[in-house]
Motif scaffolding. Structure first.
Motif, PDB file in Angstrom:
ATOM      1  N   ARG A   2      17.378  81.525  45.961  1.00  0.00           N
ATOM      2  CA  ARG A   2      16.413  81.231  44.896  1.00  0.00           C
ATOM      3  C   ARG A   2      16.725  81.998  43.619  1.00  0.00           C
ATOM      4  O   ARG A   2      16.373  81.549  42.530  1.00  0.00           O
ATOM      5  CB  ARG A   2      14.989  81.519  45.381  1.00  0.00           C
TER       6      ARG A   2
ATOM      7  N   ALA B 295      19.356  79.889  42.046  1.00  0.00           N
ATOM      8  CA  ALA B 295      18.757  78.685  41.468  1.00  0.00           C
ATOM      9  C   ALA B 295      17.922  79.004  40.235  1.00  0.00           C
ATOM     10  O   ALA B 295      17.727  78.158  39.374  1.00  0.00           O
ATOM     11  CB  ALA B 295      17.885  77.986  42.515  1.00  0.00           C
TER      12      ALA B 295
ATOM     13  N   PHE C 198      14.722  80.460  40.550  1.00  0.00           N
ATOM     14  CA  PHE C 198      13.285  80.411  40.858  1.00  0.00           C
ATOM     15  C   PHE C 198      12.716  81.810  41.028  1.00  0.00           C
ATOM     16  O   PHE C 198      11.516  82.007  41.017  1.00  0.00           O
ATOM     17  CB  PHE C 198      13.028  79.610  42.126  1.00  0.00           C
TER      18      PHE C 198
ATOM     19  N   ALA D 128      17.041  79.559  32.253  1.00  0.00           N
ATOM     20  CA  ALA D 128      16.045  78.754  32.973  1.00  0.00           C
ATOM     21  C   ALA D 128      16.774  77.903  34.014  1.00  0.00           C
ATOM     22  O   ALA D 128      17.946  77.564  33.828  1.00  0.00           O
ATOM     23  CB  ALA D 128      15.303  77.858  31.990  1.00  0.00           C
ATOM     24  N   PRO D 129      16.087  77.556  35.118  1.00  0.00           N
ATOM     25  CA  PRO D 129      16.742  76.763  36.162  1.00  0.00           C
ATOM     26  C   PRO D 129      17.422  75.515  35.601  1.00  0.00           C
ATOM     27  O   PRO D 129      18.514  75.144  36.031  1.00  0.00           O
ATOM     28  CB  PRO D 129      15.584  76.382  37.089  1.00  0.00           C
ATOM     29  N   ALA D 130      16.768  74.887  34.619  1.00  0.00           N
ATOM     30  CA  ALA D 130      17.291  73.630  34.082  1.00  0.00           C
ATOM     31  C   ALA D 130      18.660  73.822  33.440  1.00  0.00           C
ATOM     32  O   ALA D 130      19.446  72.882  33.358  1.00  0.00           O
ATOM     33  CB  ALA D 130      16.312  73.072  33.054  1.00  0.00           C
TER      34      ALA D 130
ATOM     35  N   VAL E 195      22.890  73.760  38.519  1.00  0.00           N
ATOM     36  CA  VAL E 195      23.016  73.799  39.972  1.00  0.00           C
ATOM     37  C   VAL E 195      22.077  72.751  40.563  1.00  0.00           C
ATOM     38  O   VAL E 195      21.083  72.378  39.939  1.00  0.00           O
ATOM     39  CB  VAL E 195      22.666  75.193  40.553  1.00  0.00           C
ATOM     40  N   ALA E 196      22.420  72.233  41.732  1.00  0.00           N
ATOM     41  CA  ALA E 196      21.556  71.287  42.439  1.00  0.00           C
ATOM     42  C   ALA E 196      21.082  71.963  43.711  1.00  0.00           C
ATOM     43  O   ALA E 196      21.766  72.833  44.244  1.00  0.00           O
ATOM     44  CB  ALA E 196      22.326  70.016  42.774  1.00  0.00           C
ATOM     45  N   MET E 197      19.896  71.581  44.172  1.00  0.00           N
ATOM     46  CA  MET E 197      19.386  72.268  45.360  1.00  0.00           C
ATOM     47  C   MET E 197      18.633  71.303  46.276  1.00  0.00           C
ATOM     48  O   MET E 197      17.882  70.445  45.810  1.00  0.00           O
ATOM     49  CB  MET E 197      18.462  73.402  44.932  1.00  0.00           C
TER      50      MET E 197
ATOM     51  N   PHE F 282      15.804  71.465  49.186  1.00  0.00           N
ATOM     52  CA  PHE F 282      14.797  72.433  49.594  1.00  0.00           C
ATOM     53  C   PHE F 282      14.491  72.330  51.083  1.00  0.00           C
ATOM     54  O   PHE F 282      14.512  71.246  51.653  1.00  0.00           O
ATOM     55  CB  PHE F 282      13.513  72.203  48.810  1.00  0.00           C
TER      56      PHE F 282
ATOM     57  N   ALA G 162      17.763  62.247  39.911  1.00  0.00           N
ATOM     58  CA  ALA G 162      18.628  63.246  39.288  1.00  0.00           C
ATOM     59  C   ALA G 162      19.681  62.570  38.419  1.00  0.00           C
ATOM     60  O   ALA G 162      20.094  63.107  37.402  1.00  0.00           O
ATOM     61  CB  ALA G 162      19.292  64.077  40.374  1.00  0.00           C
TER      62      ALA G 162
ATOM     63  N   LEU H 261      23.174  74.042  46.231  1.00  0.00           N
ATOM     64  CA  LEU H 261      22.503  74.993  47.113  1.00  0.00           C
ATOM     65  C   LEU H 261      21.721  74.206  48.156  1.00  0.00           C
ATOM     66  O   LEU H 261      20.932  73.328  47.808  1.00  0.00           O
ATOM     67  CB  LEU H 261      21.542  75.863  46.304  1.00  0.00           C
TER      68      LEU H 261
ATOM     69  N   LEU I 202       9.937  72.736  41.252  1.00  0.00           N
ATOM     70  CA  LEU I 202      11.215  73.425  41.100  1.00  0.00           C
ATOM     71  C   LEU I 202      12.369  72.432  41.224  1.00  0.00           C
ATOM     72  O   LEU I 202      13.361  72.528  40.503  1.00  0.00           O
ATOM     73  CB  LEU I 202      11.339  74.530  42.152  1.00  0.00           C
TER      74      LEU I 202
ATOM     75  N   ARG J 185      12.667  70.864  37.967  1.00  0.00           N
ATOM     76  CA  ARG J 185      13.169  71.768  36.931  1.00  0.00           C
ATOM     77  C   ARG J 185      14.661  72.002  37.085  1.00  0.00           C
ATOM     78  O   ARG J 185      15.393  72.039  36.111  1.00  0.00           O
ATOM     79  CB  ARG J 185      12.436  73.118  37.013  1.00  0.00           C
ATOM     80  N   ILE J 186      15.113  72.136  38.340  1.00  0.00           N
ATOM     81  CA  ILE J 186      16.529  72.450  38.538  1.00  0.00           C
ATOM     82  C   ILE J 186      17.386  71.237  38.195  1.00  0.00           C
ATOM     83  O   ILE J 186      18.563  71.354  37.901  1.00  0.00           O
ATOM     84  CB  ILE J 186      16.783  72.936  39.990  1.00  0.00           C
ATOM     85  N   ALA J 187      16.758  70.047  38.181  1.00  0.00           N
ATOM     86  CA  ALA J 187      17.494  68.841  37.802  1.00  0.00           C
ATOM     87  C   ALA J 187      17.638  68.745  36.284  1.00  0.00           C
ATOM     88  O   ALA J 187      17.981  67.699  35.769  1.00  0.00           O
ATOM     89  CB  ALA J 187      16.799  67.604  38.368  1.00  0.00           C
ATOM     90  N   GLY J 188      17.349  69.807  35.586  1.00  0.00           N
ATOM     91  CA  GLY J 188      17.621  69.832  34.155  1.00  0.00           C
ATOM     92  C   GLY J 188      16.425  69.555  33.283  1.00  0.00           C
ATOM     93  O   GLY J 188      16.578  69.055  32.176  1.00  0.00           O
ATOM     94  N   HIS J 189      15.221  69.819  33.762  1.00  0.00           N
ATOM     95  CA  HIS J 189      14.041  69.549  32.954  1.00  0.00           C
ATOM     96  C   HIS J 189      13.322  70.847  32.620  1.00  0.00           C
ATOM     97  O   HIS J 189      13.316  71.780  33.405  1.00  0.00           O
ATOM     98  CB  HIS J 189      13.092  68.601  33.682  1.00  0.00           C
TER      99      HIS J 189
END
Lengths: 378, 285
Positions: A54, A57, A59, A78-80, A84-86, A88, A106, A163, B180, B183-187
């Protein structure tokens, strides 16, 4: 070898640092992952593996240390913006969208062409065997199907790093075994770099090029599956990797008449010719004192001669026998590939070859030697 | 398959009918009263047999009330309009302020977050009269007395805690991982709030908004003290029917029917969406 893609440099995670009970979840973690490599973070619950994932990523904030991905320091992004792709552990599919829309999401946000997206979604759905549920909603499908949808969503996205948090925890054993092969092939084909978190060592062994074993927030060993098995760096990895776990025996070392003798508690001594040990290890052992010996159950041979032991239980698991015997004041487990005739109470002889013996320092837990050689020589 | 016995079904039916009659009878009675003149309402014993008349509604809508003592001007329609302006305005403001706040309270633990949330809730503990006296004085100094803006501000005491606490629970039920993953997808954080959190909490926001609307609509005491005649909502406006020459029961009943109609219609309309949204179980792992 090319430069590592991902570098974790002395990364620390402390939860609630100012609170009454700060939790130091990850301590001084150094990790370098090469492009195209599959790395597993392996450990029991609370070992810090998910915290590490995390933090990569984005978070969780990194309490101290730095994370570099593809040459960019990402630990403050920021994560964006980390690319990286994750996938969960809790799937995290968007409830109002169908499985198909979830997977395509995505890609859509990157404004790819429609046909290309449809083709990619169909391909990954075929790979993970979820073609028949693409038009259903997450609430209408099983946990295992949701997990595969979530995995598909993560893998389909072009990213520097993928991830996967417990990517197969909810799947049935047979499905898991054959999806593993396909998944590995897909990752290799696409040249993806993957970090997966798991508590299942079979999964880690099957998928990963290298495994990072963690315990108590500390990286214990980061090595290939074969080296983890043959050259455990300390007592923890030795005992943690392998099923059934490694047998551990306390011993007193004695060097006499050209022989090295490990005197076990209340049992006969393990006795090897000193000439079979490397001079460096011999040198170390000549100082005498206590050591902890480790031997894998698969390497404990039952046969005529050898050290006496008494069978406590003998289980035939369909393809192997697990024999537990009382030995040297404790219990030793042996795994044989054939049925073993001895029932409980039977007297048997056990042989342990020097080549299969791991020697640990009982105080620090550090490995001293494997198979008759000092760790530094292996 | 129904395994219940005939007797059991009968008893259930009777029990349900009793509940319905108990709750619906006053409303039915009000509707009946609104269609009668004061004479037929006040006769003894009361009867359900009468010649229905629409003169009460006509008087309300035209704004002229004819009584034995003479004609009386009433501002019922403008009261109704005031109710709409005050309720819609305060719910809209409370949503704009409360939903992001609820999200912040649900997602982020910051210093004093629980204390702030509790303070907002505690506005509901105090009796309105306790705050009204100081408020009246402040408002006169600030020039906020007898303005829509001032009233909508005070109505936040009713609407904001309600929306904040209900919506917060809905946000907390959404798995953070869903956001999350987005967000991790680029937003950005803002896009995630708008496109993931808000739609998923939609049914909850609608329920909270509806509830806040009903509370705001039914408010009496704030408007009574802080608003003069031209800003008064129906709850206060209905007092005008208690005249020197007697209480105009027929007009009061008609006013009640007209003033519950909007909230009733809104509740019935929103109920479809509420039940649908809640039963879809949109926020499942």
């Amino acid at each position: 070898m090319s430069a590592p893609l991902l570098v974790l440099d002395r990364v620390n995670k402390i939860y609630d640092p100012d609170g009454p009970n700060p939790v130091h979840a990850v301590r001084d973690l150094d990790l370098a992952v090469n492009p195209g490599e599959i790395v597993a973070l392996l450990g029991s619950s609370g070992c810090g593996k998910t915290s590490t994932l995390r933090m990569i990523a984005g978070f969780e904030a990194v309490s101290a240390g730095s994370i570099t991905l593809a040459g960019r320091a990402i630990h403050d992004l920021a994560p964006a913006r980390r690319n990286v792709a994750m996938a969960f552990e809790g799937y995290a599919l968007y409830p109002p969208l169908t499985v198909r829309e979830n997977i395509a999401f995505a890609l859509k946000s990157r404004r790819r062409d429609r046909d290309g997206i449809a083709r990619r979604v169909a391909e990954i759905a075929r790979l993970l065997e979820i073609e028949d549920i693409l038009d259903r909603y997450p609430s209408q499908i099983s946990g295992g199907q949701q997990q595969r949808a979530s995995l598909a969503r993560a893998l389909i996205r072009p990213a520097d790093l993928h991830l996967l948090d417990e990517p197969m925890g909810q799947l049935e054993p047979q499905l898991r075994a054959h999806l593993r092969g396909r998944l590995k092939h897909f990752i290799r084909e696409g040249g993806l770099t993957v970090i997966l978190v798991t508590h299942d060592q079979t999964e880690a062994n099957a998928l990963a090029d290298r495994i990072a074993v963690m315990e108590g927030g500390v990286l214990q060993q980061f090595d290939s599956p074969a080296r983890l098995r043959e050259r455990p760096a300390n007592l923890f990895t030795g005992a943690f990797i392998g099923e059934p776990p490694m047998n551990l025996l306390e011993a007193e070392v004695e060097a006499r008449d050209g022989r090295i003798i490990f005197r076990l508690k209340g049992g006969a001594p393990l006795d090897y010719p000193a000439g079979e040990l490397s001079p460096a290890l011999l040198e170390w052992l000549r100082r005498g004192g206590r050591v902890t010996l480790g031997v894998r159950p698969h390497r404990v041979r039952i046969g005529p001669g050898g050290l006496p032991a008494q069978v406590l239980a003998n289980q035939w698991l369909g393809d192997q026998s697990h024999v537990a015997a009382s030995f040297a004041g404790g219990v030793i487990v042996s795994v044989e590939h054939d049925r073993v005739p001895h029932g409980p109470g039977a007297e048997i002889g056990l042989t342990i070859a020097l080549a299969d013996l791991h020697i640990f320092d009982p105080a620090s837990g550090r490995a001293i030697g494997h198979g008759g050689r000092l760790v530094e020589e292996t | 398959m129904d395994h219940r016995s005939l007797l059991e079904r009968w008893l259930r039916g009777i029990a349900l009918a009793l509940v319905v009659v108990f709750f619906m009878f006053p409303i039915l009675w009000i509707v009946l009263m609104s269609l009668q003149t004061n004479e037929t309402i006040l006769r003894s014993p009361p009867s359900v047999v009468f010649t229905p008349t629409l003169q009460n509604y006509a008087a309300l809508i035209s704004g002229r009330l004819e009584t034995e003592a003479g004609a009386l001007d009433i501002a019922f329609m403008s009261n109704l309009m005031n109710s709409v302006i005050l309720s819609v305005g305060s719910v809209a403001l409370a949503l704009v302020l409360g939903v992001p706040a609820a999200y912040a309270f649900a997602r982020h633990r910051f210093r004093g977050s629980e204390d702030i949330a509790f303070t907002l809730l505690s506005f509901r503990f105090a009796p309105p009269l306790l705050v009204l006296l100081p408020l009246t004085l402040y408002f006169q100094d600030l020039g906020l007395a007898d303005t829509y803006f001032g009233l909508i501000w005070v109505y936040q005491l009713i609407c904001l805690p309600l929306i904040l606490w209900i919506v917060r629970g809905y946000f907390e039920d959404i798995s953070p991982d869903i956001e999350l993953a987005y967000r991790i997808a680029g937003h950005s954080w803002w896009a995630t709030f708008r496109r993931i959190a808000l739609p998923l909490a939609g049914p909850g926001i609608a329920a909270a908004g509806l509830l806040a609307f009903i509370f705001a609509w039914n408010n009496f005491i704030f408007a009574l003290v802080l608003a003069s005649a031209d800003k008064q909502p129906v709850t206060v406006g209905a007092l005008a029917f208690v005249t020197a020459s007697g209480i105009q029961y027929g007009q009061i009943a008609a006013a009640v029917v007209l003033s519950i109609a909007p909230t009733l219609a809104l509740a019935l309309w929103a109920q479809r969406y509420l039940v649908e949204g809640l039963s879809l179980g949109a926020v499942k792992g």
